[in-house]
Design an enzyme around this catalytic site. Structure first.
Site, PDB file in Angstrom:
ATOM      1  N   CYS A   2      -3.698  33.616  -1.075  1.00 28.77           N
ATOM      2  CA  CYS A   2      -2.898  34.016   0.093  1.00 28.77           C
ATOM      3  C   CYS A   2      -1.792  32.994   0.301  1.00 28.77           C
ATOM      4  CB  CYS A   2      -3.798  34.056   1.327  1.00 28.77           C
ATOM      5  SG  CYS A   2      -5.270  35.051   1.078  1.00 28.77           S
ATOM      6  N   ARG A  27       2.438  35.688  -2.952  1.00 27.87           N
ATOM      7  CA  ARG A  27       1.063  35.199  -3.105  1.00 27.87           C
ATOM      8  C   ARG A  27       0.041  36.224  -2.638  1.00 27.87           C
ATOM      9  NH1 ARG A  27       1.161  29.608  -3.788  1.00 27.87           N
ATOM     10  NH2 ARG A  27      -1.060  29.576  -3.304  1.00 27.87           N
ATOM     11  N   TRP A  75      -4.081  38.106   0.248  1.00 25.80           N
ATOM     12  CA  TRP A  75      -4.520  38.825  -0.949  1.00 25.80           C
ATOM     13  C   TRP A  75      -6.024  38.966  -0.769  1.00 25.80           C
ATOM     14  CZ3 TRP A  75      -7.789  38.722  -5.207  1.00 25.80           C
ATOM     15  CH2 TRP A  75      -7.466  39.628  -6.230  1.00 25.80           C
ATOM     16  N   ASN A 101      -6.566  30.084   2.889  1.00 30.44           N
ATOM     17  CA  ASN A 101      -6.309  30.569   1.524  1.00 30.44           C
ATOM     18  C   ASN A 101      -7.426  30.017   0.637  1.00 30.44           C
ATOM     19  OD1 ASN A 101      -5.356  31.246  -1.017  1.00 30.44           O
ATOM     20  ND2 ASN A 101      -4.044  29.438  -1.144  1.00 30.44           N
ATOM     21  N   GLY A 102      -8.211  30.895   0.034  1.00 30.97           N
ATOM     22  CA  GLY A 102      -9.319  30.437  -0.819  1.00 30.97           C
ATOM     23  C   GLY A 102     -10.514  31.346  -0.648  1.00 30.97           C
ATOM     24  N   GLU A 495       2.703  40.628 -24.552  1.00 32.67           N
ATOM     25  CA  GLU A 495       3.430  40.300 -23.321  1.00 32.67           C
ATOM     26  C   GLU A 495       4.230  41.505 -22.823  1.00 32.67           C
ATOM     27  OE1 GLU A 495       5.158  38.374 -20.043  1.00 32.67           O
ATOM     28  OE2 GLU A 495       3.248  38.298 -21.108  1.00 32.67           O
ATOM     29  N   LYS A 499       3.782  43.300 -19.170  1.00 37.12           N
ATOM     30  CA  LYS A 499       4.876  43.501 -18.205  1.00 37.12           C
ATOM     31  C   LYS A 499       4.896  44.951 -17.725  1.00 37.12           C
ATOM     32  CE  LYS A 499       5.510  40.255 -17.117  1.00 37.12           C
ATOM     33  NZ  LYS A 499       4.805  39.162 -17.727  1.00 37.12           N
ATOM     34  N   GLU A 502       1.850  45.642 -15.480  1.00 34.32           N
ATOM     35  CA  GLU A 502       1.881  44.952 -14.179  1.00 34.32           C
ATOM     36  C   GLU A 502       2.738  45.670 -13.144  1.00 34.32           C
ATOM     37  OE1 GLU A 502       1.935  40.469 -13.812  1.00 34.32           O
ATOM     38  OE2 GLU A 502       2.952  40.800 -15.707  1.00 34.32           O
ATOM     39  N   HIS A 518      -6.608  50.738 -38.113  1.00 30.85           N
ATOM     40  CA  HIS A 518      -8.049  50.495 -37.925  1.00 30.85           C
ATOM     41  C   HIS A 518      -8.560  51.098 -36.614  1.00 30.85           C
ATOM     42  CE1 HIS A 518      -7.636  47.933 -41.394  1.00 30.85           C
ATOM     43  NE2 HIS A 518      -6.617  47.353 -40.800  1.00 30.85           N
ATOM     44  N   LYS A 617       1.118  36.262  -7.288  1.00 27.64           N
ATOM     45  CA  LYS A 617       1.812  35.398  -8.240  1.00 27.64           C
ATOM     46  C   LYS A 617       0.937  34.290  -8.788  1.00 27.64           C
ATOM     47  CE  LYS A 617       5.317  33.870 -10.527  1.00 27.64           C
ATOM     48  NZ  LYS A 617       5.744  34.632 -11.688  1.00 27.64           N
TER      49      LYS A 617
HETATM   50  C1  AGP Z   1       2.223  37.385 -15.315  1.00 28.33           C
HETATM   51  O1  AGP Z   1       3.294  38.207 -15.109  1.00 28.33           O
HETATM   52  C2  AGP Z   1       1.241  37.355 -14.245  1.00 28.33           C
HETATM   53  N1  AGP Z   1       1.813  36.980 -13.033  1.00 28.33           N
HETATM   54  C3  AGP Z   1      -0.014  36.564 -14.569  1.00 28.33           C
HETATM   55  O2  AGP Z   1      -0.564  37.091 -15.742  1.00 28.33           O
HETATM   56  C4  AGP Z   1       0.196  35.057 -14.776  1.00 28.33           C
HETATM   57  O3  AGP Z   1       0.844  34.817 -15.966  1.00 28.33           O
HETATM   58  C5  AGP Z   1      -1.173  34.380 -14.800  1.00 28.33           C
HETATM   59  O4  AGP Z   1      -1.784  34.601 -13.553  1.00 28.33           O
HETATM   60  C6  AGP Z   1      -1.064  32.892 -15.080  1.00 28.33           C
HETATM   61  O5  AGP Z   1      -0.347  32.277 -14.081  1.00 28.33           O
HETATM   62  P1  AGP Z   1       0.171  30.772 -14.277  1.00 28.33           P
HETATM   63  O6  AGP Z   1       1.115  30.747 -15.435  1.00 28.33           O
HETATM   64  O7  AGP Z   1       0.842  30.453 -12.980  1.00 28.33           O
HETATM   65  O8  AGP Z   1      -1.042  29.916 -14.524  1.00 28.33           O
END
Ligand code: AGP
Length: 622
Positions: A2, A27, A75, A101-102, A495, A499, A502, A518, A617
């Site tokens: 959060c 966040r 979150w 937050n936690g 990757e 993207k 996500e 395969h 994030k």
């Molecule tokens: C990537 O677009 C995501 N936000 C997520 O996979 C991110 O890369 C992952 O949570 C790792 O975050 P960090 O690089 O801040 O450790």
């Protein structure tokens, strides 16, 4: 995961709280809320499920007056995204308000005990337990004549006694109804900083809310508690009592965190990559020695020379960068490299040879699994370094040293510029270790020249934006995508798929192109596009053969190719041409159109680009 904020000083707190929550919304955005105490002594709480804008509209109608307050954007970990579960939560009958937050792992048993003591719970959250626990320690404090004279020590002890009963992680701020002249903030496992102003103080989960308010910040460490008044900041450690705190200078301005003329932070950050790559390389080449140089690599060249094995650990996009790094480091430095998911490494207990060096790769520097994996390897006596983008983050703080990406704040939840900067820094590390081992001076100079051309080549790759938008609109209704590449372009395919998943919620998978036969080739049909990464290189013909296998089954093909590649253009349904670069740098160039493709498909599907559902994030909980 959060975002929390706090303010105490001469301004109307609500203004900073709402502006700060807007900056922290990446966040978590399941619900939001604030609490303030008015000059007349009224404690007001305003909270709602959903986005900050919804809270801001509510506050337009019913403001929360006062020059002290706390705020939260959520979150959800415990309990649905509802008004009741939104923070702040009140302790007891309203003696205090708290944002957190936690995750509190033992909240159920504490809750049962507090219910036994007569406490009423109004939410399903773990956080409400903390509020009632502190309230239960406050009994009798109201008799304290002059709390200020006592430096609020009775409140500190009440909070510390409550925190000592918690198992889990927290970054939290407490607002006391009876003592509006003080805020108490505490951290264990979740990031928390204090901004120092003149006659005012700001509290936040990270530095982004402070841009434009103050550039002086104090990073709280684990088990530290801050007693914050308008004019004073006192830091107390759980075990060591009063601790002196260093004031750091913020290394970015509000312009870095503002959207500017872009529709979304993700697009802004995609187009910032020529600058972010230039920053990643600035002042880091030693032309006399034809190698890279990093001020933060705290191990001596002798110690680094004796490293015989590299272990890279990370999560999500950073894990994909680590996979790219594996190819780059093995090809440039001829050192064996292992890449581990941090969430697996922290519990897998693999045998790690003594001459192993760990790199923890993380944009935020706060990812719980990466932090824990790094701590585990460090506890076993291995040197650990961090590749990180946030100055002063927990991982940067706890690593033995490291390399900052200098990519600037990355606010879009979908990581873009951090990925290409991570791959660039890993390539530079390959050069560094290569020159420590077998790479010649001229080879070193060639690699430096290739790296220095990168920002311009990325600028050219960004010019495919309009073409990528056209292709994106053509395939935006497809519900399944395959991303295919070989060698270092395989992790780039992973990757690209991530993207798309996500931000557009389309199911997508990345594979080494030869793996299709395969099994996954069974997925190929007219409605399942395959995105091929096929720049020129030593496996180009192999990838071409894989492309023909897909075409033979009427699968639509989008191919990322080198400028002027007519052969692939004849076979693929759509092509995106990018400048040619050396193979160890291809992931940086080929990822640009993949970022744009995901972005434009998500825009075409009307998705919330910067706040994709269910994501945040920085993943600060396990
Ligand atoms: C990537 O677009 C995501 N936000 C997520 O996979 C991110 O890369 C992952 O949570 C790792 O975050 P960090 O690089 O801040 O450790």
């Amino acid at each position: 995961m959060c975002g929390i904020v706090g303010y105490i000083g001469p301004r109307e707190a609500e203004e900073f709280l709402v502006a700060g929550l807007r900056r922290l919304e990446y966040r978590g955005y399941d619900s939001a809320g604030v609490a303030t105490i008015s000059p007349e002594g009224a404690l007001t709480v305003a909270k709602t499920r959903g986005r900050i804008e919804r809270l801001a509209a509510q506050l337009e109608e019913t403001p929360t007056p006062g020059q002290v307050g706390i705020g939260h954007t959520r979150w959800a970990t415990h309990g649905q995204a509802t008004d009741e579960n939104a923070h702040p939560h009140l302790g007891g009958s309203g003696t205090l308000a708290l944002v957190h937050n936690g995750v509190i792992e033992n909240f159920q048993s504490l809750k049962r005990r507090l219910e036994g003591d007569g406490y009423q719970f109004h939410s399903e959250t773990d956080t409400e337990v903390i509020a009632h626990l502190i309230d239960s320690q406050l009994a009798g404090q109201s008799a304290v004549d002059d709390m200020a004279d006592a430096h609020y020590q009775p409140l500190v002890e009440a909070v510390q006694t409550a925190l000592a009963q918690l198992q889990g992680t927290y970054g939290l701020v407490v607002l006391f109804h009876q003592w509006p002249e003080v805020l108490i903030a505490a951290r264990s496992g979740s990031p928390l900083i204090v901004g120092v102003g003149s006659g005012e103080h700001f509290i936040a989960s990270d530095a982004s809310p402070l841009a434009g308010y103050t550039d002086k910040i104090v990073y709280l460490a684990d088990h530290e508690l801050a007693v914050v008044t308008a004019d004073n900041l006192r830091v107390v450690h759980r075990d060591e009592g009063h601790v002196t705190h260093d004031i750091h200078v913020l290394d970015f301005e509000s312009g870095d965190v503002d959207l500017g003329d872009y529709d979304h932070y993700m697009l802004k950050e995609i187009f910032e990559q020529p600058e972010s790559l230039t920053n990643a390389m600035r002042g880091r080449f030693d032309f006399d020695a034809a190698t890279a140089k990093f001020g933060g690599l705290t191990l001596s060249p002798q110690q680094l020379r004796s490293v015989q094995r590299l272990l890279l650990t990370a999560c999500g996009t950073s894990w994909h960068a680590a996979l790219v790094g594996e190819y780059q480091l093995e090809s440039l430095a001829r050192l064996p490299v292992e890449v581990e998911y941090a969430s697996e490494l922290r519990y897998r207990n693999p045998p790690i040879q003594s001459d192993t060096l760990l790199f923890a790769i993380t944009q935020s520097g706060e990812t719980a699994d990466t932090l824990a994996a790094m701590r585990e390897v460090k506890r076993k006596g291995h040197p650990v370094l961090a590749i990180n983008n946030v100055v002063g983050s927990t991982i940067a703080h706890e690593a033995d040293g490291g390399i900052y990406l200098r990519a600037g704040p990355e606010i879009g939840v979908a990581s873009t510029k951090a990925f290409t900067s991570q791959c660039t820094v890993l390539a530079m590390l390959g050069l560094y270790f290569g020159r420590l081992h077998h790479l010649s001076f001229s080879a070193g100079m060639r690699i430096i020249a290739e790296l220095q051309e990168l920002p311009d080549k990325v600028r050219r790759a960004l010019q495919t934006n309009d073409e990528v938008r056209r292709i994106a609109r053509k395939y935006a209704d497809c519900d399944n995508f395959l991303y295919l590449g070989r060698q270092a372009n395989f992790p780039t395919a992973l990757e690209g798929a991530l993207k798309l998943k996500e931000i557009s919620y389309i199911h997508a998978e990345g594979y080494p192109a030869a793996e299709m036969k395969h099994g996954p080739i069974a997925l190929v049909d007219r409605h399942t596009p395959s995105v091929f990464l096929m720049p020129q290189g030593h496996v180009y013909d192999k990838v071409m053969a894989n492309l023909q296998e897909i075409k033979a089954r009427n699968g639509p093909v989008i191919a990322v190719i080198c400028e002027g590649d007519m052969e692939a253009s004849k076979l693929a349904d759509d092509v995106i041409e990018v400048p040619a670069v050396e193979e160890f740098l291809q992931p940086i160039i080929t990822s640009i159109p993949l970022q744009l493709l995901a972005y434009h498909i998500a825009v075409a599907r009307g998705c919330d680009i910067d706040r994709p559902r269910n994501l945040a994030k920085s993943v600060t909980v396990e």
